[in-house]
Scaffold this active site. Structure first.
Site, short mmCIF file in Angstrom:
data_model
loop_
_atom_site.label_atom_id
_atom_site.label_comp_id
_atom_site.label_asym_id
_atom_site.label_seq_id
_atom_site.Cartn_x
_atom_site.Cartn_y
_atom_site.Cartn_z
N ASP A 46 0.87 -1.18 0.00
CA ASP A 46 0.00 0.00 0.00
C ASP A 46 0.90 1.22 0.00
O ASP A 46 2.07 1.15 0.39
CB ASP A 46 -0.90 0.00 1.24
CG ASP A 46 -2.16 0.83 1.04
OD1 ASP A 46 -3.25 0.25 0.86
OD2 ASP A 46 -2.06 2.08 1.08
N ASP A 76 4.40 2.35 -4.34
CA ASP A 76 3.54 3.23 -5.12
C ASP A 76 3.31 2.55 -6.47
O ASP A 76 4.23 2.43 -7.28
CB ASP A 76 4.24 4.58 -5.31
CG ASP A 76 3.44 5.56 -6.16
OD1 ASP A 76 2.35 5.19 -6.64
OD2 ASP A 76 3.92 6.69 -6.36
N TYR A 199 -14.53 6.98 -11.74
CA TYR A 199 -14.52 5.62 -11.22
C TYR A 199 -15.17 4.63 -12.20
O TYR A 199 -14.54 3.61 -12.56
CB TYR A 199 -15.22 5.57 -9.86
CG TYR A 199 -15.04 4.26 -9.12
CD1 TYR A 199 -13.84 3.96 -8.50
CD2 TYR A 199 -16.08 3.34 -9.05
CE1 TYR A 199 -13.67 2.76 -7.82
CE2 TYR A 199 -15.91 2.14 -8.38
CZ TYR A 199 -14.71 1.86 -7.76
OH TYR A 199 -14.53 0.66 -7.10
N ALA A 233 -20.77 -2.65 2.73
CA ALA A 233 -21.11 -1.89 3.93
C ALA A 233 -19.85 -1.51 4.69
O ALA A 233 -18.92 -2.31 4.84
CB ALA A 233 -22.03 -2.72 4.82
N TRP A 289 -30.83 -6.81 -12.51
CA TRP A 289 -31.98 -5.99 -12.85
C TRP A 289 -31.64 -5.02 -13.97
O TRP A 289 -30.53 -4.54 -14.09
CB TRP A 289 -32.46 -5.20 -11.63
CG TRP A 289 -33.37 -5.99 -10.74
CD1 TRP A 289 -34.01 -7.17 -11.05
CD2 TRP A 289 -33.72 -5.69 -9.39
NE1 TRP A 289 -34.72 -7.62 -9.98
CE2 TRP A 289 -34.59 -6.73 -8.95
CE3 TRP A 289 -33.42 -4.66 -8.52
CZ2 TRP A 289 -35.15 -6.74 -7.68
CZ3 TRP A 289 -33.96 -4.68 -7.25
CH2 TRP A 289 -34.82 -5.71 -6.83
#
Length: 289
Positions: A46, A76, A199, A233, A289
């Site tokens: 990270d 990086d 995004y 979540a 859907w």
């Protein structure tokens, strides 16, 4: 006639080395856990070295018996030089690269800007497509697309050299379908924010690049697949957003952060030896859907 191999044995990653980018994030740590639980040596990377150290400490503390080791190496992904250092350290630790999970990503967090300025009515203004800053678009492309490209080029090349490995590029349902902007509306009808263009555009590119590399490196026995999660979540989400998301999803809720572990392990292991160029969708039915 030889006895058939165990189905469960195909999911083992014992003796293998995996790299997970964006490892300090919500899903990154879950990817590390899934691979380590299956026996892999996991090199967690990270940009935020401090967050990475804390994440690895937590994963090591909670590790079940028999789990592989998780080792932090900050890097990086937008820098080829930094990735080469990561590659060399990984080879020193594990002598090989078997799995690469390209999870690191930039995702806009605009929704609180208006409140910080004391102008709640204008909180969503920067996220409107008409106002969206090109610098933010370029930054997302640099991390989500160029970073993935460089990671594959530098780290995945070790798999190609050895003629074997699995690359998992983390995409999104928003790489498949346009955002439903209605789920970001506040109870009073005002727009909390709009999902910005960078995004979805970058995650669509992840899907296309995955197909490209899957066919390009098929003769090197390097499998390249993508994983498209739906909404997950997490702390800090507005209750109205969580409710809207649940109503829009056939399973009636957002994903738990650990519900992608099985898909990651499937794609990383020999359980998916005939799967390449595919996109595994884990979204509670959102795109049905």
């Amino acid at each position: 006639m030889p006895a058939p191999s165990s189905t469960l044995a195909a999911f083992s990653l014992a003796g293998r080395t995996a790299i997970v980018t964006g490892a300090a994030g919500l899903l990154g740590r879950q990817h590390c856990r899934a691979l380590a639980d299956a026996g892999a040596l996991v090199v967690a990377t990270d940009l935020d070295a401090g967050a990475l150290e804390r994440t690895v400490a937590e994963l090591s503390f909670d590790a079940p018996a028999g789990a592989g080791k998780v080792v932090p190496v900050a890097a990086d992904i937008t820098s080829a030089a930094s990735l080469k250092v990561l590659r060399d350290e990984t080879l020193r630790l594990g002598d090989r690269v078997d799995v690469l999970v390209n999870n690191a990503a930039a995702n806009d967090r605009f929704q609180d800007h208006g409140e910080e300025r004391g102008d709640a009515s204008d909180a969503a203004a920067p996220t409107r497509f008409e106002n969206y800053p090109v610098e933010a678009f370029r930054r997302a492309m640099e991390v989500n697309v160029t970073g993935m490209f460089l990671s594959c080029q530098v780290l995945g090349a070790e798999m190609a050299r050895r003629s074997g490995g699995s690359i998992i590029n983390v995409a999104s349902t928003y790489g498949l379908v346009g955002p439903d902007q209605r789920i970001y509306k506040r109870p009073d009808g005002s727009q909390g924010f709009w999902k910005s263009p960078s995004y979805p555009a970058s995650k669509g590119a992840v899907l296309a690049f995955t197909r490209f590399l899957a066919t390009t490196w098929a003769d090197r026995n390097v499998r390249v697949n993508s994983l498209s999660p739906g909404g997950v979540a997490q702390d800090g989400q507005e209750p109205y957003f969580v409710e809207h998301y649940a109503l829009r999803t056939p399973l009636g809720r957002m994903a738990k952060s650990d519900e992608l572990r099985g898909a990651v392990l499937f794609l990383a292991s020999d359980a998916s030896t005939y799967v390449t160029g595919s996109n595994v969708v884990v979204d509670g039915g959102w795109t049905a859907w």
